[in-house]
Design an enzyme around this catalytic site. Structure first.
Site, PDB file in Angstrom:
ATOM      1  N   CYS A   1       0.806  -1.224   0.000  1.00 13.01           N
ATOM      2  CA  CYS A   1       0.000   0.000   0.000  1.00 13.01           C
ATOM      3  C   CYS A   1       0.838   1.274   0.000  1.00 13.01           C
ATOM      4  CB  CYS A   1      -0.973   0.017   1.173  1.00 13.01           C
ATOM      5  SG  CYS A   1      -0.217  -0.152   2.778  1.00 13.01           S
TER       6      CYS A   1
ATOM      7  N   ASP B   1       2.502   2.552   2.552  1.00  7.02           N
ATOM      8  CA  ASP B   1       2.585   3.218   3.854  1.00  7.02           C
ATOM      9  C   ASP B   1       4.009   3.130   4.390  1.00  7.02           C
ATOM     10  OD1 ASP B   1      -0.088   3.591   3.669  1.00  7.02           O
ATOM     11  OD2 ASP B   1      -0.652   2.249   5.301  1.00  7.02           O
TER      12      ASP B   1
ATOM     13  N   CYS C   1      -2.663   4.782   6.509  1.00 10.80           N
ATOM     14  CA  CYS C   1      -4.087   4.789   6.813  1.00 10.80           C
ATOM     15  C   CYS C   1      -4.312   4.870   8.320  1.00 10.80           C
ATOM     16  CB  CYS C   1      -4.740   3.532   6.257  1.00 10.80           C
ATOM     17  SG  CYS C   1      -4.180   2.048   7.090  1.00 10.80           S
TER      18      CYS C   1
ATOM     19  N   CYS D   1      -1.358  -3.793   8.873  1.00 13.74           N
ATOM     20  CA  CYS D   1      -0.967  -2.570   9.588  1.00 13.74           C
ATOM     21  C   CYS D   1      -0.362  -2.922  10.946  1.00 13.74           C
ATOM     22  CB  CYS D   1      -2.170  -1.658   9.789  1.00 13.74           C
ATOM     23  SG  CYS D   1      -2.915  -1.109   8.247  1.00 13.74           S
TER      24      CYS D   1
END
Lengths: 135, 180
Positions: A37, A39, A62, A105
């Site tokens: 993603c 991140d 996020c 995450c």
């Protein structure tokens, strides 16, 4: 995406956002990224006498990634380094009630604290043992 | 929702084959467009009114596959990422095996530093932020071109690394635009 109340709380009021001096030998810095993603997460710890006395993070990602790193910095303060090394992503995911698509995450936050500890340990190993002569 | 397994002819075929295209980055967009319209008309639910439910479902699944394929193939980034997927690299997966390749520590450090710069550029004003945005966008476009070259050279691993780099740059752009 429905976020849990705890994720929203950490996202809206992130704890311990900021930076520590990465050139300080008592500071360990972990920088990790989620390739799927994009991140990125930076997590830093300050260690005194084997105990984490401060932790800071900067996460660009996020809400779940921010909440995961915020939670970890909250948890590790006051923890012994070896105990912080035992933190598992499943504990983070459970605490924040992360849905399956956001588990990565919590993995990122686990990777970040472990990377920070390893960085601290390698700095200590490289440093001549004049400060902590007892060991 | 439980659904019957899609008919093999539609689910197994890759999206390029679905539209009669060679699995390459460079595609004939007009051919894609006209083939999409033709196939979409063929599988339109209106044509299956009063047909057995199995046929209706198969048509619906075929229509969904055609829509998904069209959406992916017409977008250059998604098309490049899909070519990696056909080569066994799923950029949406974080799995170390067969997932998106991990970037070097130096690259991640650079990404953190550049995101920190977004904050200072924002404080400087709109023109500084725009200049930074233009630079990152140019870099993202360039990276996609490099990935396309790698795909043409039959180097899906190299392409996957470049496409992951592009994803980080995309997130940097999102950061500049204030989106998460």
């Amino acid at each position: 995406m429905a976020y849990s109340d705890k994720v929203i709380d950490h996202y809206e009021n992130p704890r311990n956002v900021g930076s520590l001096d990465k050139s300080d030998d008592n500071v360990g810095t972990g920088i990790v990224g989620a390739p799927a993603c994009g991140d990125v997460m930076k997590l830093q710890i300050r260690v005194e006498d084997g105990v984490i006395t401060d932790a800071k993070f900067k996460t660009y990602g996020c809400g779940s990634a921010i909440a995961s790193s915020s939670l970890v910095t909250e948890w590790v303060k006051g923890m012994k380094v070896e105990d912080a090394m035992e933190i598992q992503n499943s504990q983070i995911a459970e605490e924040l009630s992360l849905p399956p698509v956001k588990i990565h995450c919590s993995v990122l936050a686990e990777d970040a604290i472990k990377a920070a500890i390893r960085d601290y340990q390698s700095r200590q190993a490289a440093e001549p043992a004049d400060e902590e002569g007892a060991r | 929702m439980a659904v019957a397994s899609p008919s093999p002819s539609e689910s197994v075929a890759d999206h390029f084959a679905r539209f009669g295209l060679a699995p390459r980055y460079a595609i004939d967009r007009d051919a894609l467009e006209s083939e999409y319209l033709r196939r979409a008309a063929q599988t339109h639910p209106d044509r299956f009114v009063g047909r057995p439910s199995g046929e209706q479902r198969a048509a619906m699944e075929a229509a969904a596959a055609i829509n998904e394929g069209y959406r992916i193939l017409r977008d250059p980034v998604q098309r490049a990422e899909y070519l990696c997927k056909l080569a066994g690299i799923d950029l949406d997966s974080s799995d170390p095996r067969g997932g998106a390749p991990h970037m070097s520590q130096a690259f991640l450090v650079e990404m953190i530093e550049r995101r920190e710069k977004v904050e200072s550029a924002r404080a400087e004003g709109a023109s500084a932020l725009q200049a930074l945005r233009d630079q990152v966008e140019g870099e993202a476009d360039e990276t996609l071109d490099e990935a396309a070259d790698a795909l043409d050279d039959d180097d899906p691993n190299g392409a996957a690394r470049l496409l992951v780099k592009r994803r980080y740059l995309q997130r940097l752009l999102d950061e500049i635009d204030g989106e998460h």
